[in-house]
Write an enzyme that holds these catalytic residues in place. Structure first.
Site, PDB file in Angstrom:
ATOM      1  N   GLY A  45       0.803  -1.214   0.000  1.00 32.28           N
ATOM      2  CA  GLY A  45       0.000   0.000   0.000  1.00 32.28           C
ATOM      3  C   GLY A  45       0.831   1.255   0.000  1.00 32.28           C
ATOM      4  N   ALA A  46       1.853   1.289  -0.854  1.00 32.40           N
ATOM      5  CA  ALA A  46       2.838   2.376  -0.795  1.00 32.40           C
ATOM      6  C   ALA A  46       2.605   3.488  -1.808  1.00 32.40           C
ATOM      7  CB  ALA A  46       4.243   1.799  -0.990  1.00 32.40           C
ATOM      8  N   ASN A  47       1.459   3.509  -2.462  1.00 33.31           N
ATOM      9  CA  ASN A  47       1.243   4.532  -3.477  1.00 33.31           C
ATOM     10  C   ASN A  47       0.594   5.798  -2.919  1.00 33.31           C
ATOM     11  OD1 ASN A  47      -1.219   2.719  -3.385  1.00 33.31           O
ATOM     12  ND2 ASN A  47      -2.027   4.407  -4.611  1.00 33.31           N
ATOM     13  N   THR A  48       0.184   5.743  -1.654  1.00 33.36           N
ATOM     14  CA  THR A  48      -0.476   6.907  -1.077  1.00 33.36           C
ATOM     15  C   THR A  48      -0.308   6.905   0.441  1.00 33.36           C
ATOM     16  OG1 THR A  48      -2.574   8.153  -1.008  1.00 33.36           O
ATOM     17  CG2 THR A  48      -2.711   5.760  -0.764  1.00 33.36           C
ATOM     18  N   GLY A  49      -0.608   8.030   1.076  1.00 30.32           N
ATOM     19  CA  GLY A  49      -0.666   8.115   2.517  1.00 30.32           C
ATOM     20  C   GLY A  49       0.607   7.733   3.241  1.00 30.32           C
ATOM     21  N   ILE A  50       0.447   7.018   4.359  1.00 27.98           N
ATOM     22  CA  ILE A  50       1.580   6.625   5.200  1.00 27.98           C
ATOM     23  C   ILE A  50       2.574   5.776   4.418  1.00 27.98           C
ATOM     24  CG2 ILE A  50       2.258   5.287   7.234  1.00 27.98           C
ATOM     25  CD1 ILE A  50      -0.397   6.046   8.508  1.00 27.98           C
ATOM     26  N   GLY A  51       2.049   4.841   3.620  1.00 33.85           N
ATOM     27  CA  GLY A  51       2.923   3.951   2.868  1.00 33.85           C
ATOM     28  C   GLY A  51       3.832   4.691   1.905  1.00 33.85           C
ATOM     29  N   SER A 174      -3.901  -0.590  14.739  1.00 31.18           N
ATOM     30  CA  SER A 174      -4.642   0.608  15.137  1.00 31.18           C
ATOM     31  C   SER A 174      -5.011   0.516  16.607  1.00 31.18           C
ATOM     32  CB  SER A 174      -5.917   0.739  14.300  1.00 31.18           C
ATOM     33  OG  SER A 174      -6.785   1.727  14.845  1.00 31.18           O
ATOM     34  N   TYR A 200     -13.651  -3.980  11.366  1.00 33.75           N
ATOM     35  CA  TYR A 200     -12.350  -3.304  11.329  1.00 33.75           C
ATOM     36  C   TYR A 200     -11.568  -3.579  12.610  1.00 33.75           C
ATOM     37  CZ  TYR A 200      -8.866   0.435  11.182  1.00 33.75           C
ATOM     38  OH  TYR A 200      -7.687   1.140  11.199  1.00 33.75           O
TER      39      TYR A 200
END
Length: 359
Positions: A45-51, A174, A200
């Site tokens: 998940g490295a294309n946005t946000g924290i990643g 989380s 979640y």
């Protein structure tokens, strides 16, 4: 002039308190100056946000970065941007759909084929409070992506991680895990009314349990495993929550919310800290709230639940015995039979778009 003193003082006090609160919430930056030249980092998940911010900073520190993402167009654009900003040419975009066991297997096989070692695995990707969607293999989307997808990926890369020791696995979780409960009778919400919040929280509790159990099983191998809550971060993760969709929340609550949340850049600092910090060498099986070690919720410390979740997860993803997998293609039927699910295809698997340079 005196009439302005009181309102200015009040404003200054409120602003100062807001800054102090935000600094406390964010936890600051990773102070380690360590570089990771010659090390290979896999980030989901490295294309946005924290990643994306984690990938950028670790690329800045000299790492060889492999970004595993579902959306290849966004991933390739993010990789190109990171290469340009860091002047590190070794940043690669690869197809990884955590909602597909087939895609996870293909991604892992690509890594094992192209990479001589994997030094850091950051299980960052996730979905939060989405509708009652199912993965390609019939799992509840949140449990399937947040827990099972990363569980399967980590298992497939374990040999590489062991060969590369000392190496590190970082699982993003989380604070929501504190109200989570593992319902072994209905992990995939087939027999009870779907509750997206509880789904979640269950998946996030599973992240902590998995981290502790894996750390225990890897004792003596040189591979460390830790879980981290990155804090409250302004990303797209909460797009399904409905937060700030009303005029009241947008106009009244948003300003206060923005004072309490941190940017993705700051949100990446806990992952960077666990990945590179010298003080984390040899530390394993712990839970971190931002960059401070904390004791997780009591249910996350239940060793029997952790062991049972491990065994159930292996069966669900098609892993037969330690170090062995079922024949290709059999994992889907195994998962469906175990939970009596109705598979629904939501995404297709794929390969790396940019061929990795052998390393």
């Amino acid at each position: 002039m005196s009439k302005y003193i009181l309102p200015v003082s009040v404003f200054g006090t409120v602003f100062g308190c807001a800054v102090l609160i935000k600094n406390h919430v964010t936890g600051g930056r990773c102070t380690s100056k360590a570089t990771i030249h010659g090390k290979t980092v896999v980030i989901t998940g490295a294309n946005t946000g924290i990643g994306k911010e984690t990938a950028r900073e670790l690329a800045q520190r000299g790492g060889r970065i492999i970004m595993g993402c579902r959306d290849m167009e966004k991933c390739e654009a993010a990789a190109k941007e990171i290469r340009g900003k860091t002047l590190n040419p070794h940043v690669y975009a690869c197809k990884l759909d955590l909602a597909s066991l087939k895609s996870i297997r293909q991604f892992a096989e690509q890594i094992k084929k192209e990479e001589s070692h994997v030094d850091i695995l950051i299980n960052n990707a996730g979905v939060m409070r989405c509708p009652a969607w199912k993965t390609e293999d019939g799992f509840d989307m949140q449990f399937g992506v947040n827990h099972l997808g990363h569980f399967f990926l980590t298992d497939l890369l374990l040999d590489k991680l062991k060969e590369s020791a000392p190496s590190r696995v970082i699982n993003l979780t989380s604070l929501a895990h504190i109200v989570g409960k593992i319902d072994f009778e209905d992990l995939n919400w087939e027999n009870k009314k779907f509750d997206t919040k509880q789904a979640y929280c269950q998946s996030k509790l599973a992240n902590v349990l998995f981290s502790r159990e894996l750390a225990k099983r890897l004792q003596g191998t040189g591979v460390t495993v830790n879980a981290v809550h990155p804090g409250v971060v302004a990303t797209d993760l909460g797009r399904h929550t409905g937060l700030h969709q009303s005029q009241f929340s947008s106009s009244v609550l948003s300003p206060f919310f923005s004072m309490l949340v941190k940017s993705p850049e700051l949100g990446a600092q806990p992952s960077v800290f666990l990945a590179v910090s010298e003080e984390m060498e040899g530390v394993t099986g712990r839970y971190y709230d931002v960059m401070t070690e904390k004791e997780p919720a009591p249910q996350a410390l239940d060793d029997e639940v952790a062991r049972r979740l491990w065994e159930v997860s292996r069966r669900l993803v098609g892993l037969k015995e330690e170090g062995q997998t079922l024949p290709a293609g059999s994992n889907q039927s195994s998962a469906v039979e175990t939970q009596k699910l109705s598979p629904r295809t939501v995404a297709a698997a794929g390969d790396c778009k940019s061929t990795l340079e052998p390393h």
